[in-house]
Design a protein around this motif. Sequence first.
Motif, PDB file in Angstrom:
ATOM      1  N   GLU A 166     -36.049  15.549 -16.471  1.00  0.00           N
ATOM      2  CA  GLU A 166     -36.645  15.714 -17.806  1.00  0.00           C
ATOM      3  C   GLU A 166     -37.604  16.900 -17.845  1.00  0.00           C
ATOM      4  N   ALA A 167     -38.408  17.053 -16.774  1.00  0.00           N
ATOM      5  CA  ALA A 167     -39.394  18.136 -16.747  1.00  0.00           C
ATOM      6  C   ALA A 167     -38.694  19.490 -16.792  1.00  0.00           C
ATOM      7  N   LEU A 168     -37.640  19.656 -15.973  1.00  0.00           N
ATOM      8  CA  LEU A 168     -36.953  20.956 -15.936  1.00  0.00           C
ATOM      9  C   LEU A 168     -36.221  21.200 -17.257  1.00  0.00           C
ATOM     10  N   SER A 169     -35.674  20.128 -17.836  1.00  0.00           N
ATOM     11  CA  SER A 169     -34.948  20.303 -19.096  1.00  0.00           C
ATOM     12  C   SER A 169     -35.899  20.730 -20.219  1.00  0.00           C
ATOM     13  N   GLN A 170     -37.096  20.140 -20.269  1.00  0.00           N
ATOM     14  CA  GLN A 170     -38.051  20.558 -21.310  1.00  0.00           C
ATOM     15  C   GLN A 170     -38.607  21.954 -21.025  1.00  0.00           C
ATOM     16  N   ALA A 171     -38.776  22.292 -19.739  1.00  0.00           N
ATOM     17  CA  ALA A 171     -39.269  23.633 -19.390  1.00  0.00           C
ATOM     18  C   ALA A 171     -38.263  24.690 -19.836  1.00  0.00           C
ATOM     19  N   GLN A 172     -36.970  24.400 -19.640  1.00  0.00           N
ATOM     20  CA  GLN A 172     -35.932  25.347 -20.072  1.00  0.00           C
ATOM     21  C   GLN A 172     -35.928  25.509 -21.584  1.00  0.00           C
ATOM     22  N   ARG A 173     -36.125  24.368 -22.291  1.00  0.00           N
ATOM     23  CA  ARG A 173     -36.162  24.401 -23.750  1.00  0.00           C
ATOM     24  C   ARG A 173     -37.306  25.288 -24.232  1.00  0.00           C
ATOM     25  N   VAL A 174     -38.490  25.128 -23.601  1.00  0.00           N
ATOM     26  CA  VAL A 174     -39.634  25.948 -23.982  1.00  0.00           C
ATOM     27  C   VAL A 174     -39.353  27.420 -23.704  1.00  0.00           C
ATOM     28  N   ALA A 175     -38.803  27.700 -22.515  1.00  0.00           N
ATOM     29  CA  ALA A 175     -38.526  29.094 -22.145  1.00  0.00           C
ATOM     30  C   ALA A 175     -37.541  29.729 -23.123  1.00  0.00           C
ATOM     31  N   ALA A 176     -36.561  28.925 -23.583  1.00  0.00           N
ATOM     32  CA  ALA A 176     -35.562  29.467 -24.513  1.00  0.00           C
ATOM     33  C   ALA A 176     -36.163  29.714 -25.892  1.00  0.00           C
ATOM     34  N   ASP A 177     -37.128  28.872 -26.295  1.00  0.00           N
ATOM     35  CA  ASP A 177     -37.691  28.959 -27.648  1.00  0.00           C
ATOM     36  C   ASP A 177     -38.819  29.964 -27.779  1.00  0.00           C
ATOM     37  N   ARG A 178     -39.562  30.189 -26.714  1.00  0.00           N
ATOM     38  CA  ARG A 178     -40.802  30.958 -26.830  1.00  0.00           C
ATOM     39  C   ARG A 178     -40.600  32.342 -26.234  1.00  0.00           C
TER      40      ARG A 178
END
Lengths: 221, 221
Positions: A166-178
């Motif tokens: 979950e942590a890596l999946s949310q980190a990737q989401r943030v990296a893709a969005d920001r």
Amino acid sequence: MDDPEYRAGIIELLGALGLGELAAFQRLSADSELAPTLADQAALAGMAVVEFHHFERIRDRLAELDVSVDDAMAPFHDAYAAFHANTAPSTWLEGLVKAYVGDQIATDFYREISVAVDEDTRLLVTSVLEDSGQADFIVEHVRRAISDDPSVAGRLALWGRRLVGEALSQAQRVAADRDALATIIVSGAGGPGMDLAELSRVFTRLTENHARRMSTLGLSA
Amino acid sequence: MDDPEYRAGIIELLGALGLGELAAFQRLSADSELAPTLADQAALAGMAVVEFHHFERIRDRLAELDVSVDDAMAPFHDAYAAFHANTAPSTWLEGLVKAYVGDQIATDFYREISVAVDEDTRLLVTSVLEDSGQADFIVEHVRRAISDDPSVAGRLALWGRRLVGEALSQAQRVAADRDALATIIVSGAGGPGMDLAELSRVFTRLTENHARRMSTLGLSA
């Protein structure tokens, strides 16, 4: 900080880190109610309070930069809310493992990123990531619980895998969005930066460190 | 402290006060999630953290007296749990009014009791009851909300009555159950004590102070 693109990236970094601290405070406070004794409740509450004091330092820096808490942190609300909603502990031991694993992955992640930024920001980031001794408390409690009842180890190992996923999946989401945050990490405007090969090694190190910590807890990664 | 009955009463007093601070920490942390902005979430979280630091001072004193947190505080768990279960706020404004009214009634109550105990204990009790500026924040927010929408005042006034009713009902329950605490309040073994007429005046003052605070918030008591 004179480069508007770099400044935007730093504000995103501080916003992500600050909201992480505030969210960790709220989750650890709630999880403290799962503890079997009031002394244990107080121990987890104390970890929550350390996170809140870290949040305060980020809030102060944002105020120096003339940015409101909400402007800087709101963009990261959904990612943290999703992480915590998907990893709500149902037992005290799950809460402890989450406090340890979640905090340490976040610490590793932000410490790796901090090499790409200016020295003032790096000093602030590393200071709010300082361990306050809670790791020892958690390791001791989890190892003792496994020693008392070895059957808990399998469930907690699965739980650890879910947390890191979950942590890596949310980190990737943030990296893709920001974009601004991703840009300072990769191109290091104003700082040394990090190429994509280095970024890939960062994720490898995060996974390796996680495996080592699971083993410290007496769990397979 | 050489009188075992007096010592038992002081430990009950510290246990009741300490658990109140820990429970307030947990409730304010949870209620912070009702806030409309992250800055407001952080403000309520900051009040929670002040309560936790007060808890820590009580914990330290209990350690000096060689009493565990659980031995001293567990007897009061049910009363606080019932109070908080019966007064769980469903909105941010209810959370603010509860933080203000609950904290201030508790402060009044313990400050009144502290006249019956030795000076060291009294100094500790009054120091952990110090206001940390949260009252101003709450009064300002509640008054502004009423000014924006006067219809909320009626509901919040009812809410305030429910809070004070629950608080007094749980305080009576504790007083009835905990002999050692009741004894030091009334007979003041080791301290000046308080007669029953004085105790009745204490409750009158608590109610009057509550009415004054409701009025400060812009609410009828």
